[in-house]
Each structure stands twice: as C-alpha cells, then as structure tokens.
Design a protein around this motif. Structure first.
Motif, PDB file in Angstrom:
ATOM      1  N   THR A 197     -12.209 -11.083  -9.687  1.00 58.71           N
ATOM      2  CA  THR A 197     -12.403  -9.658  -9.129  1.00 58.71           C
ATOM      3  C   THR A 197     -11.443  -9.313  -8.134  1.00 58.71           C
ATOM      4  O   THR A 197     -11.198 -10.277  -7.270  1.00 58.71           O
ATOM      5  CB  THR A 197     -13.929  -9.518  -8.828  1.00 58.71           C
ATOM      6  N   VAL A 198     -11.085  -8.101  -8.139  1.00 56.04           N
ATOM      7  CA  VAL A 198     -10.017  -7.470  -7.274  1.00 56.04           C
ATOM      8  C   VAL A 198     -10.843  -6.427  -6.658  1.00 56.04           C
ATOM      9  O   VAL A 198     -11.494  -5.670  -7.373  1.00 56.04           O
ATOM     10  CB  VAL A 198      -8.653  -7.098  -7.604  1.00 56.04           C
ATOM     11  N   TYR A 199     -10.825  -6.343  -5.152  1.00 56.85           N
ATOM     12  CA  TYR A 199     -11.643  -5.203  -4.775  1.00 56.85           C
ATOM     13  C   TYR A 199     -10.448  -4.299  -4.046  1.00 56.85           C
ATOM     14  O   TYR A 199      -9.486  -4.713  -3.505  1.00 56.85           O
ATOM     15  CB  TYR A 199     -12.459  -5.803  -3.631  1.00 56.85           C
TER      16      TYR A 199
ATOM     17  N   TYR B 120       0.820  -1.015  -0.089  1.00 58.71           N
ATOM     18  CA  TYR B 120      -0.086  -0.133   0.073  1.00 58.71           C
ATOM     19  C   TYR B 120       0.886   1.207  -0.080  1.00 58.71           C
ATOM     20  O   TYR B 120       2.006   1.506   0.594  1.00 58.71           O
ATOM     21  CB  TYR B 120      -0.967   0.108   1.288  1.00 58.71           C
ATOM     22  N   ALA B 121       0.196   2.331  -0.736  1.00 61.24           N
ATOM     23  CA  ALA B 121       0.857   3.685  -0.500  1.00 61.24           C
ATOM     24  C   ALA B 121       0.642   4.022   0.906  1.00 61.24           C
ATOM     25  O   ALA B 121      -0.295   3.708   1.734  1.00 61.24           O
ATOM     26  CB  ALA B 121       0.326   4.511  -1.363  1.00 61.24           C
ATOM     27  N   ASP B 122       1.855   4.752   1.469  1.00 63.01           N
ATOM     28  CA  ASP B 122       1.647   5.247   2.849  1.00 63.01           C
ATOM     29  C   ASP B 122       0.638   6.175   3.147  1.00 63.01           C
ATOM     30  O   ASP B 122      -0.133   6.050   4.273  1.00 63.01           O
ATOM     31  CB  ASP B 122       3.012   6.125   3.116  1.00 63.01           C
ATOM     32  N   SER B 123      -0.022   6.796   2.111  1.00 63.60           N
ATOM     33  CA  SER B 123      -1.116   7.507   2.377  1.00 63.60           C
ATOM     34  C   SER B 123      -2.379   7.028   2.672  1.00 63.60           C
ATOM     35  O   SER B 123      -3.503   7.589   2.852  1.00 63.60           O
ATOM     36  CB  SER B 123      -1.316   8.364   0.969  1.00 63.60           C
ATOM     37  N   VAL B 124      -2.460   5.701   2.296  1.00 66.82           N
ATOM     38  CA  VAL B 124      -3.589   4.851   2.464  1.00 66.82           C
ATOM     39  C   VAL B 124      -3.573   3.732   3.373  1.00 66.82           C
ATOM     40  O   VAL B 124      -4.563   3.236   3.658  1.00 66.82           O
ATOM     41  CB  VAL B 124      -4.196   4.264   1.079  1.00 66.82           C
ATOM     42  N   LYS B 125      -2.610   3.549   3.948  1.00 60.68           N
ATOM     43  CA  LYS B 125      -2.137   2.305   4.626  1.00 60.68           C
ATOM     44  C   LYS B 125      -3.151   2.534   6.017  1.00 60.68           C
ATOM     45  O   LYS B 125      -3.128   3.604   6.661  1.00 60.68           O
ATOM     46  CB  LYS B 125      -0.766   2.284   4.789  1.00 60.68           C
ATOM     47  N   GLY B 126      -3.679   1.451   6.401  1.00 60.65           N
ATOM     48  CA  GLY B 126      -4.555   1.438   7.512  1.00 60.65           C
ATOM     49  C   GLY B 126      -5.832   1.687   7.159  1.00 60.65           C
ATOM     50  O   GLY B 126      -6.841   1.878   8.026  1.00 60.65           O
ATOM     51  N   ARG B 127      -6.287   2.451   5.813  1.00 60.29           N
ATOM     52  CA  ARG B 127      -7.581   2.887   5.713  1.00 60.29           C
ATOM     53  C   ARG B 127      -8.199   2.153   4.486  1.00 60.29           C
ATOM     54  O   ARG B 127      -9.352   1.824   4.434  1.00 60.29           O
ATOM     55  CB  ARG B 127      -7.464   4.227   5.419  1.00 60.29           C
ATOM     56  N   PHE B 128      -7.121   1.664   3.645  1.00 58.94           N
ATOM     57  CA  PHE B 128      -7.737   0.747   2.428  1.00 58.94           C
ATOM     58  C   PHE B 128      -7.339  -0.658   2.621  1.00 58.94           C
ATOM     59  O   PHE B 128      -6.094  -0.997   3.077  1.00 58.94           O
ATOM     60  CB  PHE B 128      -7.008   1.547   1.013  1.00 58.94           C
ATOM     61  N   THR B 129      -7.907  -1.225   1.971  1.00 60.06           N
ATOM     62  CA  THR B 129      -7.757  -2.978   2.017  1.00 60.06           C
ATOM     63  C   THR B 129      -7.952  -3.444   0.600  1.00 60.06           C
ATOM     64  O   THR B 129      -9.233  -3.311  -0.053  1.00 60.06           O
ATOM     65  CB  THR B 129      -8.679  -3.688   2.976  1.00 60.06           C
ATOM     66  N   ILE B 130      -6.846  -3.933   0.007  1.00 59.86           N
ATOM     67  CA  ILE B 130      -7.005  -4.615  -1.159  1.00 59.86           C
ATOM     68  C   ILE B 130      -7.255  -6.286  -0.936  1.00 59.86           C
ATOM     69  O   ILE B 130      -6.707  -6.865   0.015  1.00 59.86           O
ATOM     70  CB  ILE B 130      -5.930  -4.534  -2.198  1.00 59.86           C
ATOM     71  N   SER B 131      -7.937  -6.734  -1.949  1.00 58.26           N
ATOM     72  CA  SER B 131      -8.338  -8.311  -1.651  1.00 58.26           C
ATOM     73  C   SER B 131      -8.642  -8.783  -2.979  1.00 58.26           C
ATOM     74  O   SER B 131      -8.952  -7.982  -3.824  1.00 58.26           O
ATOM     75  CB  SER B 131      -9.356  -8.552  -0.797  1.00 58.26           C
ATOM     76  N   ARG B 132      -8.851 -10.042  -3.272  1.00 53.67           N
ATOM     77  CA  ARG B 132      -9.341 -10.613  -4.707  1.00 53.67           C
ATOM     78  C   ARG B 132      -9.939 -11.852  -4.337  1.00 53.67           C
ATOM     79  O   ARG B 132      -9.868 -12.586  -3.281  1.00 53.67           O
ATOM     80  CB  ARG B 132      -7.983 -10.797  -5.484  1.00 53.67           C
ATOM     81  N   ASP B 133     -10.776 -12.246  -5.315  1.00 50.74           N
ATOM     82  CA  ASP B 133     -11.553 -13.369  -5.447  1.00 50.74           C
ATOM     83  C   ASP B 133     -11.434 -14.097  -6.624  1.00 50.74           C
ATOM     84  O   ASP B 133     -11.929 -13.348  -7.815  1.00 50.74           O
ATOM     85  CB  ASP B 133     -13.126 -13.138  -5.123  1.00 50.74           C
TER      86      ASP B 133
END
Length: 122
Positions: free
Chosen positions: A78-80, A60-73
């Motif tokens: 699909t990637v979320y 993650y970029a530092d600016s979004v770490k702890g707020r955004f979560t990437i995942s996939r199925d």
C-alpha cells in the motif's frame, strides 16, 4: 501484472485532511515506483507525488509541497497520500499509477487505478 485500487476519497472542508490509499495486488514489484495524479473537471491529469520502491526517493508537485506526504508500506502493498490543509483547488479525481522508476511524466506510467473522488468545500 499488477492491479491498483485507490480508496479514502470523500468530502472535506477547506483546511481539513484526508488520507488516500493505493493498494496493489498481483506482482507489485513489477511496477516498483508509485505515483499519485489528479484530474479536475475540464482539466488535464496532473502529477501530484511519487515514491520509489524503497521510499528513499520522493517528489512532489509545487502546488502540494508542504501539504501532502506520500509514503508506503510494502508489507501491506500500500502507498498512502496524506493530504492536509486542503483547498478547494485540490478537488479532483485522484489516481495512483505504477511505473518502473519514480518520474513525473504521465507517459512513464502504464498501470492505473480507477480513481477516487476528493471534494474540498469552501
């Protein structure tokens, strides 16, 4: 080849949440790593997050770490990108892109979606 389509963007108030989806068609395994990038008006496109094919490697970029979560199925191709605690500075067009390996550099990605607008109001 693989094609990518983003969805889930919209208008949200600061502090709110959104979930973006990136759905692949064609041969998604040809670009196993998927990254999210964003571009705000007048700014360069920047890295947000990336996930490997297995999901075992994320960054993650530092600016979004702890707020955004990437995942996939992978069963759904699909990637979320789950975005929480959104700030006005998160306002941008969000793009997903495919690469051979999970990297931050834009030039590692050669398949891009059309983008989806995210607007965060204060």
């Amino acid at each position: 080849q693989v094609q990518l389509v983003e969805s889930g963007g919209g208008l949200v108030q600061a502090g709110g949440s959104l979930r973006l989806s990136c759905t692949a068609s064609g041969r998604p395994f040809t670009r196993p790593a998927v990254g999210w990038f964003r571009q705000a008006p007048g700014k360069e496109r920047e890295f947000v997050a990336v996930i490997s094919w297995s999901g075992g490697s994320v960054d993650y970029a530092d600016s979004v770490k702890g707020r955004f979560t990437i995942s996939r199925d992978n069963a759904k191709n699909t990637v979320y990108l789950q975005m929480s605690s959104l700030k006005p500075d998160d306002t941008a067009v969000y793009y997903c892109a495919g690469a051979l390996r999970p990297r931050r550099e834009l030039d590692q990605y050669d398949v891009w979606g059309q983008g989806t607008q995210v607007t965060v109001s204060s």
